[in-house]
Design an enzyme around this catalytic site. Structure first.
Site, PDB file in Angstrom:
ATOM      1  N   VAL A 153      43.537  29.178  50.999  1.00 44.94           N
ATOM      2  CA  VAL A 153      42.194  28.780  51.184  1.00 44.94           C
ATOM      3  C   VAL A 153      42.023  27.215  51.178  1.00 44.94           C
ATOM      4  O   VAL A 153      41.615  26.255  51.943  1.00 44.94           O
ATOM      5  CB  VAL A 153      41.429  29.440  50.280  1.00 44.94           C
ATOM      6  CG1 VAL A 153      39.805  28.931  50.604  1.00 44.94           C
ATOM      7  CG2 VAL A 153      41.241  30.869  50.492  1.00 44.94           C
ATOM      8  N   GLY A 169      47.634  36.203  55.418  1.00 49.40           N
ATOM      9  CA  GLY A 169      46.909  35.530  54.165  1.00 49.40           C
ATOM     10  C   GLY A 169      45.525  36.141  53.838  1.00 49.40           C
ATOM     11  O   GLY A 169      44.584  35.428  53.440  1.00 49.40           O
ATOM     12  N   ASP A 195      38.208  44.209  44.739  1.00 51.79           N
ATOM     13  CA  ASP A 195      37.697  42.940  45.488  1.00 51.79           C
ATOM     14  C   ASP A 195      36.199  43.114  45.834  1.00 51.79           C
ATOM     15  O   ASP A 195      35.534  42.392  45.805  1.00 51.79           O
ATOM     16  CB  ASP A 195      38.692  42.527  46.449  1.00 51.79           C
ATOM     17  CG  ASP A 195      38.414  41.331  47.293  1.00 51.79           C
ATOM     18  OD1 ASP A 195      38.619  40.273  46.853  1.00 51.79           O
ATOM     19  OD2 ASP A 195      37.893  41.495  48.361  1.00 51.79           O
ATOM     20  N   LYS A 217      32.861  41.485  44.777  1.00 54.17           N
ATOM     21  CA  LYS A 217      31.644  40.837  45.634  1.00 54.17           C
ATOM     22  C   LYS A 217      30.436  41.710  45.572  1.00 54.17           C
ATOM     23  O   LYS A 217      29.316  40.822  45.640  1.00 54.17           O
ATOM     24  CB  LYS A 217      32.475  41.074  47.158  1.00 54.17           C
ATOM     25  CG  LYS A 217      33.557  40.042  47.326  1.00 54.17           C
ATOM     26  CD  LYS A 217      34.355  40.448  48.671  1.00 54.17           C
ATOM     27  CE  LYS A 217      35.468  39.510  48.913  1.00 54.17           C
ATOM     28  NZ  LYS A 217      36.322  39.825  49.834  1.00 54.17           N
TER      29      LYS A 217
END
Ligand code: HSE
Length: 402
Positions: free
Chosen positions: A14, A180, A194, A198
């Site tokens: 990122v 990625g 994950d 979120k």
């Protein structure tokens, strides 16, 4: 407009994307002054100005010319130390670290208020989709009924490759890593954590209530087998990893992450590969749907840069919904209909369904379909984590409205 001097923490997938996109945008009004990395010796995919890299966080945190910290490192504990130090010094922060934010939100909100500064984190949920700012600014708590969707690009990519392209699970996971999309530890993606982080972040902006991730059931796709995929196909559905926060009535809401059988009529049925899709449902407007790339260097970088631009206009989250009267409370006292594949004909000891509607036993596999409470599933999470067990949800809420 003054240029913002950015101190960037992290130069992985990122971080590199942010640097690359920032070079291309003419009206960003921001430039990266220093980049703090773990190792100065590592070879970088882009050429960087002499002296921009440092391995000492204080070179950024103590630099009076830094106007904004952008934090995109993997390690949640180190990220929290950096972000909280910056906020304590009154430096605004943009972060994409969902694990860190989901675990520390109450403290991070306190730090923002106490030190009169801001933390923006739209990149932490759904990559390029501006879901957090949208929920924060637009949707009124009283009318919002549910937010539900695919929040993890890697697991969605894997399921798409397996379902639509007949690839093996292991190959698809390896590709997600290479491209990625996956976390440094991909088990966060495929075990549902994950998505859970979120969802916790989305919930505070949707409903105004913080729920500790440890109190929420998250089941992943890591134990999915051909047997389950065949079952889903026979029912004319796809399996997707779905996160949802649902208002049950005016005083209660629930949330969980679980694979789900998704029928072709649903918006998220066609959300494939690393794309994310979020359905926002309200009393007056039925459903709205947001769709976009949820993982990868440039989509995530674009979201970070949108927060950087927002800081130019002094934008901050106000968390207004947290001070509404009569906020609903989180409950796991809710009945779900699930498919449970188990290794032996009998159910794993401890799992008791309230009602069994289908039960199947064969040499290839055994499953039970029926109603069971979310509380009972949470209490037996260790059994659900058995690699020979797979659980998948049948959607139950608001079906009459679809
Ligand atoms: N590993 C995450 C995903 C990255 O696959 O969605 C974006 O948050």
């Amino acid at each position: 407009m003054n240029e913002l001097n950015i101190g960037l923490f992290g130069f992985g997938t990122v971080g590199t994307g942010i640097y690359t996109v920032l070079e291309r945008i003419r009206n960003a009004h921001a430039s990266i002054k220093r980049i703090c990395v773990r190792s100065l010796d590592r070879k970088r995919p882009v050429s960087l100005p002499e002296g921009i890299l440092t391995d000492n966080p204080d070179d950024i945190l103590n630099d009076p010319e830094i106007d904004l910290v952008v934090e995109v490192i993997d390690n949640a504990d180190a990220a929290f130390r950096i972000v909280s130090s910056a906020l304590r010094r009154g430096i605004p922060v943009v972060s994409g670290n969902k694990a860190m934010i989901a675990r520390h939100l109450p403290e991070l909100i306190y730090l923002q208020r106490t030190h009169g500064t801001a933390l923006l984190y739209d990149a932490s949920a759904c990559g390029s989709i501006p879901v957090i700012r949208n929920l924060e600014e637009y949707y009124d708590n009283d009318l919002l009924l549910e937010v539900k969707g695919i929040l993890n690009g890697s697991s969605n990519y894997i399921l798409s490759r397996v379902f639509d392209h007949g690839e093996s699970y292991a190959d698809a996971l390896e590709k997600a890593r290479r491209l990625g999309f996956a976390e440094a530890d991909p088990s966060f993606d495929i075990k549902g954590f994950d998505s859970l982080f979120k969802l916790v972040i989305i919930t505070i902006h949707a409903i105004g209530v913080y729920v500790n991730p440890d109190d929420v059931l998250a089941c992943g796709i890591d134990s999915i087998s051909d047997f389950d995929i065949r079952y889903a196909r026979e029912k004319g559905t796809k399996i997707k990893l779905v996160a949802q926060v649902v208002k049950l009535d005016n005083s209660r809401f629930t949330l969980f992450v679980m694979p789900e059988f998704v029928a072709p009529g649903k918006y998220i049925y066609n959300v494939d590969d690393e794309y994310n899709g979020v359905v926002i449902r309200g009393e007056c407007y039925d459903r709205q749907f947001m769709f976009g790339k949820g993982a990868g260097s440039l989509p995530t970088a674009s979201s970070i840069l949108s927060d950087v631009t927002a800081r130019h206009h002094n934008y901050r989250y106000k968390y207004n919904k947290m001070s509404y009267d009569g906020l609903p409370e989180y409950t796991d006292d809710v009945s779900l209909r699930v498919y449970l594949r188990h290794p032996k004909p009998e159910l794993p000891h401890g799992i008791v369904f309230d009602k069994v509607s289908e039960s199947y036993v064969s040499d290839l596999g055994c499953y039970t379909v029926g109603d069971i409470s979310l509380a009972a599933l949470r209490a037996n999470k260790a059994l659900l984590d058995d690699p020979d067990v797979f659980i998948c949800n049948f959607p139950r809420f608001f079906l009459d409205l679809d």
